[in-house]
Design an enzyme around this catalytic site. Structure first.
Site, mmCIF file in Angstrom:
data_model
loop_
_atom_site.group_PDB
_atom_site.id
_atom_site.type_symbol
_atom_site.label_atom_id
_atom_site.label_comp_id
_atom_site.label_asym_id
_atom_site.label_seq_id
_atom_site.Cartn_x
_atom_site.Cartn_y
_atom_site.Cartn_z
ATOM 1 N N CYS A 115 0.858 -1.350 0.181
ATOM 2 C CA CYS A 115 -0.082 0.236 0.113
ATOM 3 C C CYS A 115 0.456 1.570 0.025
ATOM 4 O O CYS A 115 0.457 2.055 -0.175
ATOM 5 C CB CYS A 115 -0.632 -0.084 1.183
ATOM 6 S SG CYS A 115 -1.481 -1.498 1.638
ATOM 7 N N HIS A 255 -3.733 6.683 2.804
ATOM 8 C CA HIS A 255 -3.916 5.914 2.574
ATOM 9 C C HIS A 255 -5.228 4.967 3.348
ATOM 10 O O HIS A 255 -5.726 6.053 4.175
ATOM 11 C CB HIS A 255 -3.186 4.830 3.307
ATOM 12 C CG HIS A 255 -3.480 3.362 2.274
ATOM 13 N ND1 HIS A 255 -4.197 2.914 1.474
ATOM 14 C CD2 HIS A 255 -3.170 2.085 3.672
ATOM 15 C CE1 HIS A 255 -4.464 1.664 1.364
ATOM 16 N NE2 HIS A 255 -3.953 0.757 2.663
ATOM 17 N N ASN A 285 -10.031 -0.889 0.503
ATOM 18 C CA ASN A 285 -8.789 -0.801 0.559
ATOM 19 C C ASN A 285 -8.762 -0.700 -1.060
ATOM 20 O O ASN A 285 -8.447 -1.992 -1.107
ATOM 21 C CB ASN A 285 -8.256 -1.231 1.618
ATOM 22 C CG ASN A 285 -7.020 -1.444 1.827
ATOM 23 O OD1 ASN A 285 -5.848 -0.771 0.729
ATOM 24 N ND2 ASN A 285 -5.845 -1.662 3.085
#
Ligand code: ACO
Length: 328
Positions: A115, A255, A285
């Protein structure tokens, strides 16, 4: 060598049309919309069509980023694709994208930092440009996490979605662009978040498939603690390197893993909720695609004005983290 100011020339995003809602998940595993919303903030995610792979999502986002930069594919010197869900081991997704775009002059490679991959990609692009080696770099975060998600595991299947975001990085006017980068890694935490099958350690076999070694596995609680700690500390470090204070932040682009992690970062930075770009409620996500998707959407929605000071901050498998201060 001249210290070239480097920033973002254009942004683009793409999400597949199909939606997987919390109500859909209630029918698949033992969970509830209420649990998912209160624990994560996520309401729905986008899921790629069976015919779509990561490079297809990357392509759509890249076209839009090039258009918004007013450039063509032939203007691109380098393509970096940050992803943990490449189309295949090799050729890289970046090479597949280079061909599809017709970016004939561009070198191309994938970057693996989960990520945090997009921030790692931005830092890499910036340094290539500052050294004078390249002028314009296409940095893409693209994922089809639905392909590595075990939809019988309620601990993980509620979290992830598919999508892509892209930016063109190049020279910007003096005083604008990236002011600092912080990148970090702690490989000792690698087991907290991983896919252990399919590589040279656990090659694909009937057994590895039966043992679900090709799905993402995660220790959610420990990742949560790590995320809360590192989001605040790396954002603070990037601000200090840029000679700025928390109160200088116009927009935080974090994020998009969990609203509680975003709220913890806001609290540590002393910022109100309206200072963060949040779209995880709609996309979940999306790993490396999460920050560029949020950034492109913030730009589209007119939430960023020229001269605004942004902090981009991410964390992920590896473990890895990264942050950057950017003057728009
Ligand atoms: N529905 C209902 N109950 C659930 C669900 C679900 N979907 N999932 C877990 N539970 C249960 C658990 O079994 C547990 O029950 P128990 O107490 O009887 O054991 C209880 O809910 C609480 O579980 P926790 O794990 O403590 O829940 P938590 O509040 O920590 O939330 C979550 C879990 C959302 C996963 C959180 O830990 C989190 O967001 N962690 C970070 C995840 C993350 O950011 N990952 C990044 C991945 S990025 C990348 O690199 C791809």
């Amino acid at each position: 060598m001249r210290d070239i100011p480097v920033g973002i020339l254009g942004t683009g995003k793409y999400v597949p049309e199909s939606r997987l809602t919390n109500q859909d998940l209630e029918r698949m595993v033992e969970t509830s919309d209420e649990w998912i919303v209160t624990r994560t903030g996520i309401r729905e995610r986008r899921i790629a069509d069976p015919a779509q792979a990561t490079s297809d999502l990357a392509y759509e986002a890249s076209l839009r980023a090039l258009e918004s930069a007013g450039l063509s594919a032939e203007d691109v010197d380098l393509i970096i694709v940050a992803t943990i869900t490449p189309d295949m081991f090799f050729p890289s997704t970046a090479c597949l994208l280079q061909d599809r775009l017709g970016a004939k002059r561009a070198a191309a490679f994938d970057l693996s930092a989960a990520c945090s991959g997009f921030i790692y990609g931005l830092a890499t692009a910036t340094n290539f440009i500052k050294t004078g080696m390249y002028r314009r770099v296409l940095v893409v975060g693209a994922e089809t996490l639905s392909r590595i998600t075990d939809y019988t595991d309620r601990n993980t299947c509620i979290l992830f979605g598919d999508g892509a975001g892209a930016v063109v990085v190049g020279e910007v006017p003096e005083g604008r662009g990236f002011q600092s980068f912080v990148l970090g890694a702690d490989g000792s935490g690698g087991e907290l978040l991983r896919i252990c099958g399919g590589g040279s350690r656990v090659p694909a076999t009937e057994r590895s498939v039966a043992d679900k070694k090709h799905f993402l596995e995660m220790n959610g609680r420990d990742v949560f603690k790590f995320a809360v700690r590192v989001m605040g500390s790396s954002a603070e470090e990037a601000l200090a390197k840029a000679g700025l204070d928390k109160s200088d932040i116009d927009l935080l682009v974090p994020h998009q893993a969990n609203i509680r992690i975003v709220q913890a970062a806001l609290e540590r930075l002393g910022l109100s909720e309206d200072k963060a770009m949040v779209n995880l409620d709609r996309y979940g996500n999306v790993s490396a695609a999460s920050i560029p998707l949020a950034l492109a959407e913030a730009a589209e929605e007119g939430r960023i004005r020229e001269g605004d000071r942004l902090v981009l901050v991410g964390f992920g498998g590896g473990l890895t983290w990264g942050s950057s201060v950017l003057v728009w």
